[in-house]
Write a protein that holds these residues in place. Structure first.
Motif, short mmCIF file in Angstrom:
data_model
loop_
_atom_site.label_atom_id
_atom_site.label_comp_id
_atom_site.label_asym_id
_atom_site.label_seq_id
_atom_site.Cartn_x
_atom_site.Cartn_y
_atom_site.Cartn_z
N UNK A 98 0.83 -1.21 0.00
CA UNK A 98 0.00 0.00 0.00
C UNK A 98 0.86 1.26 0.00
N UNK A 99 1.94 1.24 0.77
CA UNK A 99 2.85 2.41 0.81
C UNK A 99 3.52 2.64 -0.54
N UNK A 100 3.70 1.57 -1.30
CA UNK A 100 4.32 1.67 -2.63
C UNK A 100 3.30 2.09 -3.69
N UNK A 101 2.04 2.27 -3.28
CA UNK A 101 1.02 2.71 -4.22
C UNK A 101 0.19 1.61 -4.82
N UNK A 102 0.44 0.37 -4.40
CA UNK A 102 -0.35 -0.75 -4.90
C UNK A 102 -1.67 -0.87 -4.15
N UNK A 103 -2.50 -1.82 -4.60
CA UNK A 103 -3.79 -2.01 -3.92
C UNK A 103 -3.78 -3.19 -2.95
N UNK A 104 -2.73 -3.99 -2.97
CA UNK A 104 -2.56 -5.14 -2.06
C UNK A 104 -3.74 -6.10 -2.11
N UNK A 105 -4.44 -6.15 -3.24
CA UNK A 105 -5.66 -6.93 -3.36
C UNK A 105 -5.45 -8.41 -3.00
N UNK A 106 -4.43 -9.04 -3.54
CA UNK A 106 -4.21 -10.47 -3.27
C UNK A 106 -3.90 -10.70 -1.79
N UNK A 107 -3.12 -9.83 -1.21
CA UNK A 107 -2.79 -9.96 0.22
C UNK A 107 -4.02 -9.70 1.09
N UNK A 108 -4.81 -8.71 0.72
CA UNK A 108 -6.03 -8.41 1.47
C UNK A 108 -7.04 -9.55 1.39
N UNK A 109 -7.08 -10.22 0.25
CA UNK A 109 -7.97 -11.39 0.14
C UNK A 109 -7.56 -12.46 1.14
N UNK A 110 -6.26 -12.69 1.27
CA UNK A 110 -5.77 -13.67 2.25
C UNK A 110 -6.13 -13.21 3.66
N UNK A 111 -5.94 -11.93 3.93
CA UNK A 111 -6.25 -11.35 5.25
C UNK A 111 -7.73 -11.56 5.57
N UNK A 112 -8.60 -11.25 4.60
CA UNK A 112 -10.05 -11.30 4.84
C UNK A 112 -10.60 -12.72 4.90
N UNK A 113 -9.79 -13.71 4.56
CA UNK A 113 -10.23 -15.09 4.73
C UNK A 113 -10.38 -15.41 6.22
N UNK A 114 -9.66 -14.68 7.06
CA UNK A 114 -9.68 -14.95 8.50
C UNK A 114 -10.35 -13.85 9.30
N UNK A 115 -10.23 -12.62 8.85
CA UNK A 115 -10.68 -11.47 9.63
C UNK A 115 -12.21 -11.41 9.73
N UNK A 116 -12.68 -11.01 10.88
CA UNK A 116 -14.11 -10.77 11.09
C UNK A 116 -14.42 -9.28 10.99
N UNK A 117 -13.39 -8.47 10.99
CA UNK A 117 -13.54 -7.01 10.93
C UNK A 117 -12.79 -6.52 9.71
N UNK A 118 -13.46 -5.79 8.87
CA UNK A 118 -12.83 -5.28 7.65
C UNK A 118 -12.29 -3.88 7.92
N UNK A 119 -11.00 -3.73 7.74
CA UNK A 119 -10.35 -2.44 7.87
C UNK A 119 -10.27 -1.74 6.52
N UNK A 120 -10.27 -0.41 6.57
CA UNK A 120 -10.00 0.35 5.35
C UNK A 120 -8.50 0.25 5.08
N UNK A 121 -8.10 0.57 3.85
CA UNK A 121 -6.67 0.55 3.54
C UNK A 121 -5.94 1.59 4.39
N UNK A 122 -6.60 2.71 4.71
CA UNK A 122 -5.97 3.71 5.59
C UNK A 122 -5.63 3.12 6.96
N UNK A 123 -6.47 2.24 7.45
CA UNK A 123 -6.21 1.62 8.75
C UNK A 123 -4.90 0.83 8.72
N UNK A 124 -4.64 0.15 7.61
CA UNK A 124 -3.40 -0.61 7.49
C UNK A 124 -2.17 0.30 7.48
N UNK A 125 -2.36 1.50 6.99
CA UNK A 125 -1.24 2.44 6.91
C UNK A 125 -1.04 3.23 8.20
N UNK A 126 -2.06 3.28 9.05
CA UNK A 126 -1.99 4.17 10.21
C UNK A 126 -2.19 3.51 11.56
N UNK A 127 -2.48 2.20 11.62
CA UNK A 127 -2.78 1.55 12.88
C UNK A 127 -1.66 1.74 13.91
#
Length: 186
Positions: free
Chosen positions: A31-60
């Motif tokens: 995400x910091x490199x300007x990509x959308x991290x779609x494939x990685x986010x798909x893996x993340x969301x296979x387990x997550x019960x809470x969906x974060x915005x991409x901003x959350x990943x950059x600022x948590x």
């Protein structure tokens, strides 16, 4: 006092936590490199019960640790507990006073309480009662410090939350005294 066993968050698989902790820096980097991290986010969301915005990943990291960020994402979505007893709701509030909850547990149980008592804004009642009532003089001295003895009990907090949302819990005492009038909703 502790969270009643039936209300405790179930432990998550350590392998899932480890995998998400591995994914997190990769998602951030893409995400910091300007990509959308779609494939990685798909893996993340296979387990997550809470969906974060991409901003959350950059600022948590400004407000929480990697582990709490992951564990919060894994928290189950709270649902209304039709079997909830008055004493159980009070026990959950009591635990906030002990400071024993981790950050992700605090997040879960605040959301859980808001789900049990919709439109009650119970988190403000717990942490900022002067704001909830809209009258600092009920709780603070003229200098702004909380007055000794002005703290609400967990029973009173549950009573106010029930009154605000219109839900009555089994086991509620008939003689519960609420020391302040219920404020108008704003």
């Amino acid at each position: 006092m502790s969270i009643p066993d039936r209300l405790k968050i179930r432990p998550v698989d350590e392998n899932v936590v480890a995998r998400m902790l591995e994914l997190l820096p990769d998602i951030e980097e893409e995400l910091e490199a300007g990509g959308d991290a779609e494939a990685l986010l798909q893996q993340w969301h296979q387990h997550a019960n809470h969906r974060y915005t991409t901003d959350a990943f950059l600022n948590y990291w400004k407000s929480t640790s990697e582990e709490d960020f992951v564990l919060t994402a894994l928290n189950p979505e709270p649902t209304v507990d039709q079997e909830l007893q008055f004493s159980e709701a009070c026990a959950v509030i009591d635990v906030f006073k002990t400071g024993e909850l981790s950050e992700h547990e605090t997040d879960y149980y605040l959301n859980w309480l808001e789900t049990q008592f919709p439109e009650s804004n119970i988190s403000d009642l717990i942490f900022w009662p002067d704001e909830w009532f809209g009258d600092a003089s009920l709780f603070r001295d003229p200098g702004g410090a909380f007055r000794p003895g002005s703290e609400l009990t967990s029973e009173q907090m549950v009573g106010y939350a029930m009154a605000r949302c219109g839900r009555s819990l089994p086991g509620s005492p008939d003689d519960l005294v609420l020391p302040h009038p219920l404020p108008p909703t704003g």
